[in-house]
Motif scaffolding. Structure first.
Motif, PDB file in Angstrom:
ATOM      1  N   GLY A 245       0.827  -1.215   0.000  1.00  0.00           N
ATOM      2  CA  GLY A 245       0.000   0.000   0.000  1.00  0.00           C
ATOM      3  C   GLY A 245       0.852   1.252   0.000  1.00  0.00           C
ATOM      4  N   ALA A 246       0.590   2.134   0.977  1.00  0.00           N
ATOM      5  CA  ALA A 246       1.351   3.397   1.045  1.00  0.00           C
ATOM      6  C   ALA A 246       2.807   3.132   1.401  1.00  0.00           C
ATOM      7  CB  ALA A 246       0.716   4.326   2.061  1.00  0.00           C
ATOM      8  N   GLY A 247       3.107   2.001   2.013  1.00  0.00           N
ATOM      9  CA  GLY A 247       4.486   1.579   2.268  1.00  0.00           C
ATOM     10  C   GLY A 247       5.292   2.585   3.056  1.00  0.00           C
ATOM     11  N   SER A 256      -4.673  10.488  10.516  1.00  0.00           N
ATOM     12  CA  SER A 256      -5.890  10.927   9.814  1.00  0.00           C
ATOM     13  C   SER A 256      -5.712  10.876   8.298  1.00  0.00           C
ATOM     14  CB  SER A 256      -6.244  12.348  10.247  1.00  0.00           C
ATOM     15  OG  SER A 256      -5.126  13.191  10.001  1.00  0.00           O
ATOM     16  N   GLU A 257      -4.459  10.973   7.859  1.00  0.00           N
ATOM     17  CA  GLU A 257      -4.203  10.919   6.412  1.00  0.00           C
ATOM     18  C   GLU A 257      -4.034   9.484   5.937  1.00  0.00           C
ATOM     19  OE1 GLU A 257      -1.441  14.810   5.612  1.00  0.00           O
ATOM     20  OE2 GLU A 257      -0.579  13.236   6.858  1.00  0.00           O
ATOM     21  N   ASN A 258      -3.499   8.655   6.818  1.00  0.00           N
ATOM     22  CA  ASN A 258      -3.144   7.295   6.390  1.00  0.00           C
ATOM     23  C   ASN A 258      -4.280   6.285   6.559  1.00  0.00           C
ATOM     24  OD1 ASN A 258      -1.127   5.363   5.451  1.00  0.00           O
ATOM     25  ND2 ASN A 258      -1.386   4.475   7.488  1.00  0.00           N
ATOM     26  N   ASN A 259      -5.154   6.490   7.583  1.00  0.00           N
ATOM     27  CA  ASN A 259      -6.244   5.520   7.802  1.00  0.00           C
ATOM     28  C   ASN A 259      -7.180   5.486   6.608  1.00  0.00           C
ATOM     29  OD1 ASN A 259      -5.214   5.152  10.339  1.00  0.00           O
ATOM     30  ND2 ASN A 259      -6.687   6.491  11.353  1.00  0.00           N
ATOM     31  N   ASN A 270      -7.443   2.911  -0.040  1.00  0.00           N
ATOM     32  CA  ASN A 270      -6.739   1.628   0.160  1.00  0.00           C
ATOM     33  C   ASN A 270      -5.239   1.851   0.382  1.00  0.00           C
ATOM     34  OD1 ASN A 270      -6.200  -1.113   0.345  1.00  0.00           O
ATOM     35  ND2 ASN A 270      -6.135  -1.413  -1.871  1.00  0.00           N
ATOM     36  N   ARG A 271      -4.934   2.715   1.345  1.00  0.00           N
ATOM     37  CA  ARG A 271      -3.517   2.930   1.655  1.00  0.00           C
ATOM     38  C   ARG A 271      -2.931   1.718   2.373  1.00  0.00           C
ATOM     39  NH1 ARG A 271      -5.348   8.242   1.383  1.00  0.00           N
ATOM     40  NH2 ARG A 271      -6.572   7.908   3.275  1.00  0.00           N
ATOM     41  N   ALA A 272      -3.826   0.884   2.939  1.00  0.00           N
ATOM     42  CA  ALA A 272      -3.346  -0.325   3.615  1.00  0.00           C
ATOM     43  C   ALA A 272      -2.883  -1.373   2.598  1.00  0.00           C
ATOM     44  CB  ALA A 272      -4.461  -0.917   4.479  1.00  0.00           C
ATOM     45  N   GLY A 273      -3.224  -1.193   1.344  1.00  0.00           N
ATOM     46  CA  GLY A 273      -2.812  -2.162   0.322  1.00  0.00           C
ATOM     47  C   GLY A 273      -3.521  -3.495   0.473  1.00  0.00           C
ATOM     48  N   ILE A 287       1.429  -4.327  -3.837  1.00  0.00           N
ATOM     49  CA  ILE A 287       2.785  -4.564  -3.313  1.00  0.00           C
ATOM     50  C   ILE A 287       3.784  -3.931  -4.278  1.00  0.00           C
ATOM     51  CG2 ILE A 287       4.370  -6.349  -2.444  1.00  0.00           C
ATOM     52  CD1 ILE A 287       2.016  -8.376  -2.926  1.00  0.00           C
ATOM     53  N   ARG A 288       4.833  -3.343  -3.748  1.00  0.00           N
ATOM     54  CA  ARG A 288       5.935  -2.878  -4.605  1.00  0.00           C
ATOM     55  C   ARG A 288       7.242  -3.507  -4.140  1.00  0.00           C
ATOM     56  NH1 ARG A 288       2.438   1.141  -4.681  1.00  0.00           N
ATOM     57  NH2 ARG A 288       3.104   1.739  -2.593  1.00  0.00           N
ATOM     58  N   VAL A 289       8.058  -3.870  -5.121  1.00  0.00           N
ATOM     59  CA  VAL A 289       9.294  -4.615  -4.867  1.00  0.00           C
ATOM     60  C   VAL A 289      10.468  -3.838  -5.465  1.00  0.00           C
ATOM     61  CG1 VAL A 289      10.489  -6.713  -5.588  1.00  0.00           C
ATOM     62  CG2 VAL A 289       8.120  -6.855  -4.824  1.00  0.00           C
ATOM     63  N   GLY A 290      11.450  -3.509  -4.648  1.00  0.00           N
ATOM     64  CA  GLY A 290      12.630  -2.772  -5.129  1.00  0.00           C
ATOM     65  C   GLY A 290      13.750  -3.736  -5.500  1.00  0.00           C
ATOM     66  N   CYS A 291      14.217  -3.645  -6.737  1.00  0.00           N
ATOM     67  CA  CYS A 291      15.256  -4.573  -7.226  1.00  0.00           C
ATOM     68  C   CYS A 291      16.564  -3.810  -7.461  1.00  0.00           C
ATOM     69  CB  CYS A 291      14.833  -5.191  -8.560  1.00  0.00           C
ATOM     70  SG  CYS A 291      13.194  -5.920  -8.537  1.00  0.00           S
ATOM     71  N   LYS A 292      17.651  -4.388  -7.001  1.00  0.00           N
ATOM     72  CA  LYS A 292      18.950  -3.731  -7.201  1.00  0.00           C
ATOM     73  C   LYS A 292      19.428  -3.960  -8.647  1.00  0.00           C
ATOM     74  CE  LYS A 292      22.230  -7.403  -5.935  1.00  0.00           C
ATOM     75  NZ  LYS A 292      23.096  -7.965  -4.884  1.00  0.00           N
ATOM     76  N   PRO A 293      20.467  -3.239  -9.079  1.00  0.00           N
ATOM     77  CA  PRO A 293      21.014  -3.491 -10.425  1.00  0.00           C
ATOM     78  C   PRO A 293      21.681  -4.866 -10.476  1.00  0.00           C
ATOM     79  CG  PRO A 293      21.926  -1.470  -9.456  1.00  0.00           C
ATOM     80  CD  PRO A 293      21.181  -2.162  -8.381  1.00  0.00           C
ATOM     81  N   ILE A 294      21.702  -5.473 -11.649  1.00  0.00           N
ATOM     82  CA  ILE A 294      22.377  -6.764 -11.845  1.00  0.00           C
ATOM     83  C   ILE A 294      23.851  -6.636 -11.442  1.00  0.00           C
ATOM     84  CG2 ILE A 294      23.255  -8.252 -13.723  1.00  0.00           C
ATOM     85  CD1 ILE A 294      20.379  -8.907 -13.085  1.00  0.00           C
ATOM     86  N   ALA A 295      24.341  -7.641 -10.720  1.00  0.00           N
ATOM     87  CA  ALA A 295      25.708  -7.558 -10.170  1.00  0.00           C
ATOM     88  C   ALA A 295      26.793  -7.743 -11.232  1.00  0.00           C
ATOM     89  CB  ALA A 295      25.862  -8.615  -9.078  1.00  0.00           C
ATOM     90  N   SER A 296      26.569  -8.660 -12.175  1.00  0.00           N
ATOM     91  CA  SER A 296      27.628  -9.008 -13.147  1.00  0.00           C
ATOM     92  C   SER A 296      27.713  -7.961 -14.242  1.00  0.00           C
ATOM     93  CB  SER A 296      27.331 -10.374 -13.768  1.00  0.00           C
ATOM     94  OG  SER A 296      27.180 -11.327 -12.750  1.00  0.00           O
TER      95      SER A 296
END
Ligand code: FMN
Length: 351
Positions: A245-247, A256-259, A270-273, A287-296
Motif C-alpha cells: 500500500g502506502a508503504g 488521519s491521512e493514512n487511515n 486503500n492505503r493499507a494495500g 505490493i511494490r518490490v525494489g530490485c537492485k542493479p544486476i551484479a555481473s
C-alpha cells in the motif's frame, strides 16, 4: 542446509543449479481434479524466458517444462507434482575465469564463506535460472487461485530511475518491459540500450496487484499475509525492499491521512494495500518490490580471489542489464504460491 521449501499446505520445493543438468520444482499439497497441462505452465515460462530481448541475457533457453508426476489424464491427482526444466544452453566456459574470483554484488563470496565450496558456473543456485522453477510452480498455484476468482498481475513501476507515470493495466502485456505506460516504456528501452553500451546495469521497481482476493486470508501472528508475501518476494535474487500500500510513504503521513475510512459500502481508500493486521480486507492487494542493479557487469571493479589476493574484475558472459522485465513473472509466481497456500490454510480452519 534446508531452506529450499516454501508454504504450509501448498508446499513448493525448488532444486537445481544454473549449469547443472536441469532445474525443477516439486509441488506438494495441490488439490486433486484441477485441470493442468504442460501448455498451461509453458505460457508462464515463455514470459520469463531469457534471450527474447536485447536487454536480457543472451542465453537461449527454450525452457520446456516437463510434468513428471502428479497429473493423470490432464488433471492433478493430489500427489506431488514434479516439474523439470532441462538446462540446454548453459555456456560454462565463460565462467572459467570466475572459478577463483568473487563477483562484487553476487552470491560468490557469501556462498563460499558458508559452504566452503561453490558452483561458480552461472552463479549455481544463486542464479536467476533457479527462478524458472518458481515460475513453473507458480503456474500450478495460479490454477488453484483462479478457481476462487483471484488474479495476480505484476508490472514495471520504474526502471533505471524512469517511472511509469500512467498506470494503464491493459498496456502491460503490450510491450516487452511489462510497463503500463507506453511512453515511459520507450524511454526505458533507450536507457537500457545506453547502459548496456557502458557495460553497467540498472535496477527498478515492480508493482504487484492482486484482484478478487476475499477477506480473511492470513494467519496471525507470524504467518500474516504481508509477512508471508514479503518473505516470498525477498527470497528472489536482487529484491532488496518490499512495501505494501502506502508503504514507506505511510511513515511520513499522519493517522488521519493514512487511515482508510470505512463506509457501509466498504473502504473509501486503500492505503493499507488490502491487508490489515496481516489479514486480507477484500480490497486490492498492492505490493511494490525494489530490485537492485544486476551484479555481473563489464565495468572493471575491485575484488579478491579465494586466497584473499586483490584482483580487478570485468565480467563478460551473458548477463541481463536489468532484472526487469524477467523478474516480473517471478514476482507473480511467488505471490500466487503464497495466496494458494493461504486459500488452502483457510479451508483447513473451515473444516
Ligand atoms: C530472473 C533473474 C535473472 C537474473 N539474472 C542475472 C544475471 O544475468 N546476472 C547476474 O549477475 N545476476 C542475475 N540475477 C541476480 C542474482 O540472482 C542475484 O543478484 C544474486 O543471487 C545475489 O543475490 P541478491 O541480489 O539477493 O543479493 C538475476 C535474478 C533474477 C531473479
Amino acid at each position: 542446509m534446508a531452506g529450499n521449501t516454501i508454504g504450509t499446505e501448498f508446499r513448493v520445493t525448488t532444486w537445481g543449479e544454473s549449469h547443472g543438468a536441469a532445474v525443477g520444482a516439486t509441488v506438494d499439497g495441490c488439490p486433486p481434479n484441477i485441470p493442468l497441462t504442460e501448455t498451461d505452465i509453458q505460457k508462464e515460462m515463455d514470459r520469463r524466458r531469457p534471450g527474447r530481448f536485447s536487454s536480457a541475457s543472451a542465453r537461449n533457453e527454450k525452457d520446456r517444462v516437463e510434468i513428471l508426476s502428479g497429473v493423470f489424464e490432464g488433471k492433478t491427482t493430489g500427489t506431488p507434482i514434479s516439474l523439470l526444466i532441462r538446462n540446454v544452453d548453459a555456456d560454462s566456459a565463460a565462467y572459467e575465469e570466475l572459478r577463483d574470483v568473487f563477483r562484487p554484488g553476487h552470491g560468490d563470496y557469501s556462498y563460499f564463506q558458508k559452504y566452503g565450496i561453490r558452483d561458480h558456473r552461472g552463479g549455481g543456485r544463486a542464479s536467476g535460472r533457479e527462478t524458472a522453477a518458481r515460475v513453473a510452480a507458480g503456474a500450478v498455484a495460479r490454477k488453484v487461485m483462479a478457481r476462487e476468482g483471484l488474479r495476480v498481475l505484476a508490472f514495471t513501476r520504474e526502471l533505471g530511475g524512469i517511472p511509469a507515470r500512467v498506470i494503464s493495466l491493459d498496456e502491460v502485456d503490450k510491450n516487452h518491459l511489462f510497463c503500463p505506460d507506453p511512453e515511459a516504456a520507450a524511454k526505458m528501452v533507450e536507457e537500457l540500450a545506453r547502459v548496456k553500451e557502458t557495460g553497467d546495469s540498472v535496477g527498478g521497481i515492480v508493482e504487484i496487484r492482486v484482484q478478487g482476493c476475499p477477506p480473511g486470508l492470513g494467519e496471525p501472528v507470524f504467518d500474516k499475509m504481508d509477512a508471508d508475501l514479503a518473505k516470498a518476494l525477498m527470497s528472489i535474487g536482487t529484491v532488496k525492499a518490499v512495501e505494501f500500500g502506502a508503504g514507506f510513504e505511510a511513515a511520513r503521513l499522519q493517522g488521519s491521512e493514512n487511515n482508510d475510512p470505512i463506509s457501509r459500502n466498504g473502504f473509501l481508500a486503500n492505503r493499507a494495500g488490502g491487508i490489515l493486521a496481516g489479514i486480507t480486507t477484500g480490497e486490492e492487494i498492492v505490493i511494490r518490490v525494489g530490485c537492485k542493479p544486476i551484479a555481473s557487469i563489464r565495468k572493471e571493479q575491485e575484488t579478491i580471489d579465494v586466497s584473499g589476493n586483490p584482483r580487478k574484475i570485468s565480467i563478460g558472459g551473458r548477463h541481463d542489464v536489468s532484472v526487469i522485465p524477467r523478474i516480473i513473472p517471478v514476482c507473480e509466481a511467488m505471490t500466487c504460491i503464497i495466496l494458494a497456500d493461504h486459500l488452502l490454510r483457510r479451508r483447513t480452519i473451515e473444516k
